[in-house]
Design a protein around this motif. Structure first.
Motif, PDB file in Angstrom:
ATOM      1  N   VAL A  11      22.461  27.332 -16.924  1.00  0.00           N
ATOM      2  CA  VAL A  11      23.182  28.048 -15.862  1.00  0.00           C
ATOM      3  C   VAL A  11      22.346  28.110 -14.588  1.00  0.00           C
ATOM      4  O   VAL A  11      22.888  28.015 -13.475  1.00  0.00           O
ATOM      5  CB  VAL A  11      23.567  29.459 -16.333  1.00  0.00           C
ATOM      6  CG1 VAL A  11      24.246  30.237 -15.201  1.00  0.00           C
ATOM      7  CG2 VAL A  11      24.486  29.397 -17.544  1.00  0.00           C
ATOM      8  N   LEU A  14      22.733  25.992 -11.399  1.00  0.00           N
ATOM      9  CA  LEU A  14      23.629  26.283 -10.293  1.00  0.00           C
ATOM     10  C   LEU A  14      22.876  26.711  -9.037  1.00  0.00           C
ATOM     11  O   LEU A  14      23.431  26.698  -7.937  1.00  0.00           O
ATOM     12  CB  LEU A  14      24.628  27.380 -10.693  1.00  0.00           C
ATOM     13  CG  LEU A  14      25.612  27.003 -11.796  1.00  0.00           C
ATOM     14  CD1 LEU A  14      26.384  28.224 -12.256  1.00  0.00           C
ATOM     15  CD2 LEU A  14      26.576  25.934 -11.293  1.00  0.00           C
ATOM     16  N   TRP A  15      21.621  27.083  -9.210  1.00  0.00           N
ATOM     17  CA  TRP A  15      20.787  27.452  -8.061  1.00  0.00           C
ATOM     18  C   TRP A  15      20.037  26.238  -7.495  1.00  0.00           C
ATOM     19  O   TRP A  15      19.363  26.352  -6.489  1.00  0.00           O
ATOM     20  CB  TRP A  15      19.801  28.549  -8.447  1.00  0.00           C
ATOM     21  CG  TRP A  15      20.398  29.928  -8.375  1.00  0.00           C
ATOM     22  CD1 TRP A  15      20.305  30.801  -7.322  1.00  0.00           C
ATOM     23  CD2 TRP A  15      21.170  30.596  -9.373  1.00  0.00           C
ATOM     24  NE1 TRP A  15      20.978  31.963  -7.607  1.00  0.00           N
ATOM     25  CE2 TRP A  15      21.514  31.868  -8.861  1.00  0.00           C
ATOM     26  CE3 TRP A  15      21.610  30.256 -10.649  1.00  0.00           C
ATOM     27  CZ2 TRP A  15      22.270  32.793  -9.580  1.00  0.00           C
ATOM     28  CZ3 TRP A  15      22.367  31.163 -11.362  1.00  0.00           C
ATOM     29  CH2 TRP A  15      22.691  32.420 -10.828  1.00  0.00           C
ATOM     30  N   ARG A  61      26.009  43.629  -7.742  1.00  0.00           N
ATOM     31  CA  ARG A  61      26.163  42.850  -6.505  1.00  0.00           C
ATOM     32  C   ARG A  61      25.850  43.684  -5.268  1.00  0.00           C
ATOM     33  O   ARG A  61      25.247  43.188  -4.308  1.00  0.00           O
ATOM     34  CB  ARG A  61      27.577  42.262  -6.441  1.00  0.00           C
ATOM     35  CG  ARG A  61      27.780  41.059  -7.370  1.00  0.00           C
ATOM     36  CD  ARG A  61      29.163  40.459  -7.203  1.00  0.00           C
ATOM     37  NE  ARG A  61      30.176  41.296  -7.830  1.00  0.00           N
ATOM     38  CZ  ARG A  61      30.584  41.151  -9.091  1.00  0.00           C
ATOM     39  NH1 ARG A  61      30.061  40.214  -9.860  1.00  0.00           N
ATOM     40  NH2 ARG A  61      31.518  41.944  -9.579  1.00  0.00           N
ATOM     41  N   THR A  83      23.134  30.763  -4.883  1.00  0.00           N
ATOM     42  CA  THR A  83      23.368  29.495  -5.561  1.00  0.00           C
ATOM     43  C   THR A  83      23.563  28.396  -4.518  1.00  0.00           C
ATOM     44  O   THR A  83      23.666  28.664  -3.315  1.00  0.00           O
ATOM     45  CB  THR A  83      24.612  29.563  -6.450  1.00  0.00           C
ATOM     46  OG1 THR A  83      25.752  29.816  -5.611  1.00  0.00           O
ATOM     47  CG2 THR A  83      24.495  30.656  -7.496  1.00  0.00           C
ATOM     48  N   ASP A  85      26.143  26.860  -3.818  1.00  0.00           N
ATOM     49  CA  ASP A  85      27.385  27.057  -3.066  1.00  0.00           C
ATOM     50  C   ASP A  85      27.482  28.443  -2.434  1.00  0.00           C
ATOM     51  O   ASP A  85      28.551  28.880  -2.030  1.00  0.00           O
ATOM     52  CB  ASP A  85      28.606  26.777  -3.938  1.00  0.00           C
ATOM     53  CG  ASP A  85      28.674  27.672  -5.170  1.00  0.00           C
ATOM     54  OD1 ASP A  85      27.773  28.529  -5.338  1.00  0.00           O
ATOM     55  OD2 ASP A  85      29.622  27.521  -5.959  1.00  0.00           O
ATOM     56  N   ARG A  87      26.768  31.672  -3.628  1.00  0.00           N
ATOM     57  CA  ARG A  87      27.072  32.901  -4.366  1.00  0.00           C
ATOM     58  C   ARG A  87      25.793  33.663  -4.717  1.00  0.00           C
ATOM     59  O   ARG A  87      24.753  33.060  -4.974  1.00  0.00           O
ATOM     60  CB  ARG A  87      27.823  32.572  -5.651  1.00  0.00           C
ATOM     61  CG  ARG A  87      29.248  32.083  -5.436  1.00  0.00           C
ATOM     62  CD  ARG A  87      29.878  31.673  -6.759  1.00  0.00           C
ATOM     63  NE  ARG A  87      29.288  30.441  -7.289  1.00  0.00           N
ATOM     64  CZ  ARG A  87      29.496  29.986  -8.520  1.00  0.00           C
ATOM     65  NH1 ARG A  87      30.250  30.677  -9.372  1.00  0.00           N
ATOM     66  NH2 ARG A  87      28.953  28.851  -8.912  1.00  0.00           N
ATOM     67  N   THR A  89      25.788  35.834  -7.343  1.00  0.00           N
ATOM     68  CA  THR A  89      25.816  35.965  -8.795  1.00  0.00           C
ATOM     69  C   THR A  89      26.747  34.912  -9.391  1.00  0.00           C
ATOM     70  O   THR A  89      27.587  34.338  -8.696  1.00  0.00           O
ATOM     71  CB  THR A  89      26.321  37.356  -9.240  1.00  0.00           C
ATOM     72  OG1 THR A  89      27.653  37.548  -8.768  1.00  0.00           O
ATOM     73  CG2 THR A  89      25.421  38.458  -8.712  1.00  0.00           C
ATOM     74  N   VAL A  90      26.578  34.715 -10.681  1.00  0.00           N
ATOM     75  CA  VAL A  90      27.441  33.806 -11.440  1.00  0.00           C
ATOM     76  C   VAL A  90      27.949  34.566 -12.665  1.00  0.00           C
ATOM     77  O   VAL A  90      27.166  35.215 -13.370  1.00  0.00           O
ATOM     78  CB  VAL A  90      26.663  32.549 -11.878  1.00  0.00           C
ATOM     79  CG1 VAL A  90      27.502  31.711 -12.836  1.00  0.00           C
ATOM     80  CG2 VAL A  90      26.247  31.726 -10.665  1.00  0.00           C
ATOM     81  N   ASP A  91      29.241  34.510 -12.904  1.00  0.00           N
ATOM     82  CA  ASP A  91      29.815  35.133 -14.098  1.00  0.00           C
ATOM     83  C   ASP A  91      29.615  34.208 -15.295  1.00  0.00           C
ATOM     84  O   ASP A  91      29.922  33.015 -15.234  1.00  0.00           O
ATOM     85  CB  ASP A  91      31.302  35.402 -13.902  1.00  0.00           C
ATOM     86  CG  ASP A  91      31.570  36.481 -12.878  1.00  0.00           C
ATOM     87  OD1 ASP A  91      30.722  37.385 -12.731  1.00  0.00           O
ATOM     88  OD2 ASP A  91      32.622  36.425 -12.215  1.00  0.00           O
ATOM     89  N   VAL A  92      29.072  34.752 -16.367  1.00  0.00           N
ATOM     90  CA  VAL A  92      28.898  34.030 -17.627  1.00  0.00           C
ATOM     91  C   VAL A  92      29.529  34.886 -18.723  1.00  0.00           C
ATOM     92  O   VAL A  92      29.813  36.069 -18.503  1.00  0.00           O
ATOM     93  CB  VAL A  92      27.401  33.773 -17.918  1.00  0.00           C
ATOM     94  CG1 VAL A  92      26.790  32.832 -16.891  1.00  0.00           C
ATOM     95  CG2 VAL A  92      26.608  35.079 -17.963  1.00  0.00           C
ATOM     96  N   VAL A  96      26.945  39.159 -15.845  1.00  0.00           N
ATOM     97  CA  VAL A  96      26.810  38.696 -14.466  1.00  0.00           C
ATOM     98  C   VAL A  96      25.349  38.354 -14.232  1.00  0.00           C
ATOM     99  O   VAL A  96      24.466  39.198 -14.419  1.00  0.00           O
ATOM    100  CB  VAL A  96      27.270  39.775 -13.467  1.00  0.00           C
ATOM    101  CG1 VAL A  96      27.163  39.265 -12.039  1.00  0.00           C
ATOM    102  CG2 VAL A  96      28.700  40.210 -13.775  1.00  0.00           C
TER     103      VAL A  96
END
Length: 316
Positions: A11, A14-15, A61, A83, A85, A87, A89-92, A96
């Protein structure tokens, strides 16, 4: 549920930052954290990955936005890294996830007056860095705390506990309306382990873990520190001394300290009642600790508990 190391590394892609290792960090009542090692060219990098429960995503957040605002002002805060794009945070499936800048330093000693004065000074600097960052905080977490009314209505707790918390919340709101103390964004949970004392200049001392950030009377953070340091009653005075060097105007507000201490105990009631309702035991030494902490908060609201040291007592 906690994400496993392999999935975490996946994950973190994504960063867009190469990860060489992740190491679970100890502690964590509100989240689970890992130290993330990476590399950029010939330079090694350190970050902290933090996983919050989905139900706490809004607060998480908000805290990241506040930490980011502090960093813009040059304050070491453990600010979020966006990230690829953009963000925060990323939801997993497990909750979070956010990636934070690592803040070097050590935790203060509860028995060192010099450390505790640095804690107070750092807290005042932190509040100054984020005082105008109310737009970073979600609407419900702005004073007078609509979130607390929601919790008092919806979180299961004994009627006597609910009534005591409601009275203390009303008292704090009345004091604020009557006295117009300094208001702004507060850290919300300034325990000793949230401070990072730098080996170099004290101007580089930092404050991390902003997940409880809210808008409130600024005195609330000092009252919170007093409650969290109640096991070392002499810790509050040097902390207050350090704070007053940077924010001397706090002296005129200390007559309201007890009301803000009770407000902190309201937050303990809501926090531990919510943990019991959600079955959360993370960070606790035993499964019964949530019940014990809730009982302690109720006793303190009734005047039967440890409370916090009196900053206006003779000799202080």
């Amino acid at each position: 549920m906690v994400i496993d190391a392999d999935e975490l590394v996946h994950v973190l892609g994504l960063w867009g930052r190469p990860v060489t290792s992740v190491k679970r960090l100890a502690g964590g009542w509100n989240s689970t954290s890992w130290l993330v090692r990476g590399a950029s060219g010939d330079r090694h990098t350190l970050h902290v990955a933090k996983l919050a429960d989905s139900a706490d995503g809004d607060a998480f957040r908000s805290g990241l936005r506040v930490a980011g605002a502090a960093a813009v002002r040059g304050f070491p805060s453990g600010a979020p890294v966006p990230t690829v794009d953009g963000r925060l945070t990323v939801d997993v499936p497990e909750g979070v996830l956010g990636l934070l800048r690592y803040v070097p330093g050590r935790s203060p000693s509860a028995t060192s007056e010099a450390d505790l004065r640095r804690v107070g000074s750092t807290l005042a600097r932190a509040q100054l860095a984020v005082r105008e960052a109310a737009e970073c905080v979600s609407e419900q977490r702005r004073w007078p705390w609509a979130w607390a009314d929601v919790c008092l209505r919806e979180v299961p707790m004994a009627p006597g506990v609910r009534a005591a918390a409601a009275r203390a919340l009303d008292e704090a709101r009345a004091v604020t309306a009557r006295s117009s103390p300094r208001m702004g964004v507060v850290h919300g949970d300034p325990g000793l382990d949230a401070f990072r004392l730098c080996a170099g200049s004290v101007r580089d001392d930092g404050l991390i873990d902003w997940g409880a950030a809210m808008e409130a009377p600024l005195l609330y953070d000092l009252a919170s520190f007093g409650v969290m340091a109640r096991g070392t009653p002499r810790a509050l005075l040097p902390c207050l001394e350090g704070y007053r060097l940077r924010a001397p105007e706090v002296g005129g507000e200390l007559r309201h300290f007890d009301a803000l201490v009770r407000l902190r105990w309201v937050c303990h009631v809501l926090y531990f009642a919510s943990r019991l309702a959600r079955g959360i035991v993370r960070g606790a030494a035993s499964g019964a600790e949530n019940e014990e902490r809730l009982a302690e908060a109720y006793a303190s609201l009734r005047g039967d508990g440890n409370g916090a040291p009196d900053v206006l007592s003779p000799g202080r």
